[in-house]
Scaffold this motif. Structure first.
Motif: not given
Length: 154
Positions: A129-154
Motif C-alpha cells: 500500500p502507498l499513500p493516497g489509497d494506491r496499492t500495488y499487488k502481485e500474485h505469487l505461488s503459495a509454494s514460493f513463500l520465503t520466510p519473510w513473505l510467510s511472516g507477512r500473511i494476513r
C-alpha cells in the motif's frame, strides 16, 4: 492529486538513485548501485547499433540497478523511460512509475507490505500500500513463500 503537482518528482535516473541512497540511509540498509549509460548499454535499447551511445534526440539514456542489503531482499531497476521494476523476495513489480519508487520502498521497509492469502481457491498476493489509497499487488505461488513473505500473511 495531479502528477504535475507532486513535490516528489524524480525527473532523472540520477535523482532516483539519490533518493534510493537516502532511503537506504533512513532504513539502515546497505545499497549497491550499478549504472548503464548510453543507448548501447541500456537494456531497452538493444537495437542500438555498435558504438551508438545517444538516442536519436541526442540524449544519453541512463539506467541503474540497485540492490539493498538485509531482509527482505529488494532490488530496483530504474529505466530511462520514467519507470522501474522492483523485486521484493523474488516477486517482481513491473512498470512502476519512477516517482512511486520511494513510497514503495518505504512501505516495504516500514512493514506495511503484506501477503494476502486465501484458502479456497488457494491464492496469495504480495500487497504494497502507498499513500493516497494506491496499492500495488502481485500474485505469487503459495509454494514460493520465503520466510519473510510467510511472516507477512494476513
Amino acid at each position: 492529486m495531479d502528477q504535475s503537482d507532486r513535490s516528489d518528482r524524480l525527473p532523472t535516473t540520477e535523482a532516483a538513485v539519490t533518493a534510493l541512497h537516502a532511503i537506504a540511509a533512513e532504513c539502515g540498509r546497505e545499497i549497491e548501485v550499478t549504472h548503464d549509460i548510453g543507448a548501447d548499454q541500456t537494456s531497452r535499447r538493444s537495437a542500438a547499433g555498435f558504438g551508438v551511445t545517444a538516442d536519436p534526440d541526442g540524449s544519453l539514456p541512463h539506467e541503474a540497478y540497485a540492490e539493498f542489503g538485509g531482509v527482505p531482499r529488494v532490488s530496483v531497476r530504474l529505466y530511462p523511460d520514467d519507470d522501474a521494476v522492483i523485486t521484493v523476495e523474488g516477486v517482481a513489480f513491473h512498470d512502476l512509475p519512477r516517482d512511486d519508487v520511494p513510497a514503495f520502498l518505504r512501505a516495504v521497509f516500514g512493514g506495511l507490505a503484506h501477503v494476502r492469502a486465501r484458502r479456497f481457491p488457494p491464492t496469495a498476493s504480495l500487497v504494497v500500500p502507498l499513500p493516497g489509497d494506491r496499492t500495488y499487488k502481485e500474485h505469487l505461488s503459495a509454494s514460493f513463500l520465503t520466510p519473510w513473505l510467510s511472516g507477512r500473511i494476513r
